[in-house]
Design a protein around this motif. Structure first.
Motif, mmCIF file in Angstrom:
data_model
loop_
_atom_site.group_PDB
_atom_site.id
_atom_site.type_symbol
_atom_site.label_atom_id
_atom_site.label_comp_id
_atom_site.label_asym_id
_atom_site.label_seq_id
_atom_site.Cartn_x
_atom_site.Cartn_y
_atom_site.Cartn_z
ATOM 1 N N GLU A 28 -18.970 -18.879 -91.832
ATOM 2 C CA GLU A 28 -19.028 -17.432 -92.032
ATOM 3 C C GLU A 28 -19.269 -17.167 -93.513
ATOM 4 O OE1 GLU A 28 -16.269 -13.557 -90.955
ATOM 5 O OE2 GLU A 28 -15.321 -15.287 -91.932
ATOM 6 N N SER A 38 -22.498 -14.027 -88.402
ATOM 7 C CA SER A 38 -21.296 -13.323 -88.837
ATOM 8 C C SER A 38 -21.271 -13.337 -90.353
ATOM 9 C CB SER A 38 -20.025 -13.970 -88.277
ATOM 10 O OG SER A 38 -19.871 -15.291 -88.782
ATOM 11 N N GLY A 54 -19.926 -9.038 -87.041
ATOM 12 C CA GLY A 54 -20.189 -10.076 -86.066
ATOM 13 C C GLY A 54 -21.458 -9.782 -85.287
ATOM 14 N N PRO A 90 -14.422 -15.710 -87.345
ATOM 15 C CA PRO A 90 -15.282 -14.735 -86.682
ATOM 16 C C PRO A 90 -15.227 -14.890 -85.164
ATOM 17 C CG PRO A 90 -16.590 -16.497 -87.635
ATOM 18 C CD PRO A 90 -15.184 -16.716 -88.104
#
Length: 298
Positions: A69, A133, A147, A214
């Motif tokens: 992420e 994400s 997301g 995420p």
């Protein structure tokens, strides 16, 4: 899939089965799990009692990469510094598939009003789409978690592979850092490179705790080092999956995510966390090894 004995799985005895069990429990109900919870320290025995290991592809032929992420500076407002937007899912996306391509989207103002946040560079906005994400540290204060909310239906094409084709670097040296460096040195060529990939990803705002991963394809948070993106046509989502490849300690993961480029038997993409360090670690993983799925005992 070839059945195996537990003794054939190198590293099985020494893995942190409690950590694997914790990740499994995040989506266990969606997997149809109705078994008992283990007593502390008994997670390994529980896996061995309720599951049997099967080799997905012949040993050494599984292909693993890793994802993360991104954590990036950004703003809800466009400015000289922040002017590369990430967009919300547009209306009518499902009515026309494939929808407009990346080049068509970026060449017009069709997405005006759908901007969720603005980032500093086109390549970082692109890579956030690839990861699906992003965690944005807002210039005006606070954090925004975004997301995956959908994509335009066009096929994913790797810009790293395109740079290899152009002779920028050999495939073994083509990492996200290599791509970033090339983009910095050739800013006028960046739009053309990014348009090589017609796929485009849209986002939604997530209300998640700071320490949460995420959201994966099963609608639950993924776990650093323990969640794996797979081809769900090959490996059922929610399944425990043993992963072993050079550059990554062997471990039991859980199939809890999918990805546009994750297709076929033996293809896996392991989640390695959030932020720059996770990004460097993820970019270094591109190797072949063993993938072993654990199937429920009938």
């Amino acid at each position: 899939m070839r059945p195996l004995d537990w003794a054939e799985i190198e590293g099985w005895e020494t893995d942190d089965h409690a950590a694997a069990w914790a990740a499994f429990c995040v989506t266990a109900d969606l997997f149809g799990w109705d078994g008992a919870d283990p007593a502390p320290g008994h997670e390994k025995a529980l896996f061995e009692h309720y599951f049997r290991p099967y080799e997905v592809v012949p040993e050494g032929r599984a292909h693993f990469t890793a994802y993360y992420e991104p954590e990036l500076p950004g703003s809800r407002y466009t400015s000289a510094r922040f002017h590369h937007p990430l967009y919300a899912r547009p209306e009518g996306l499902d009515a026309l598939q494939p929808w407009h391509s990346r080049s068509e989207i970026l060449a017009t103002d069709m997405m005006g009003g759908q901007e969720l946040v603005y980032l500093e560079s086109a390549i970082e906005a692109f890579l956030a789409q690839v990861q699906g994400s992003v965690r944005v540290r807002l210039d005006e204060g606070g954090t925004l978690r975004l997301g995956f909310a959908g994509k335009n239906g066009h096929p994913y094409r790797s810009i790293g592979a395109e740079l290899v084709r152009r002779g920028v670097a050999p495939v073994e040296e083509m990492t996200p850092q290599t791509i970033r460096h090339w983009c910095k040195q050739h800013p006028d060529q960046v739009p053309d490179l990014l348009n090589h990939n017609p796929s485009f990803v849209f986002f939604r705002v997530l209300d998640l705790p700071e320490d949460s991963g995420p959201i994966g394809a099963m609608g639950r948070p993924v776990t650093s080092g323990r969640s794996l993106a797979v081809d769900p046509e090959i490996v059922a989502l929610g399944s425990p999956v043993w992963v072993s490849c050079p550059g990554l300690a062997p471990r039991l993961t859980v199939a809890q995510d999918i990805g546009s480029a994750i297709r076929g038997a033996g293809r896996g993409d392991i989640f390695l966390g959030s932020g720059p360090e996770a990004g460097l670690a993820a970019g270094a993983v591109n190797a072949h090894g063993a993938m072993i799925v654990l199937r429920r005992v009938a």
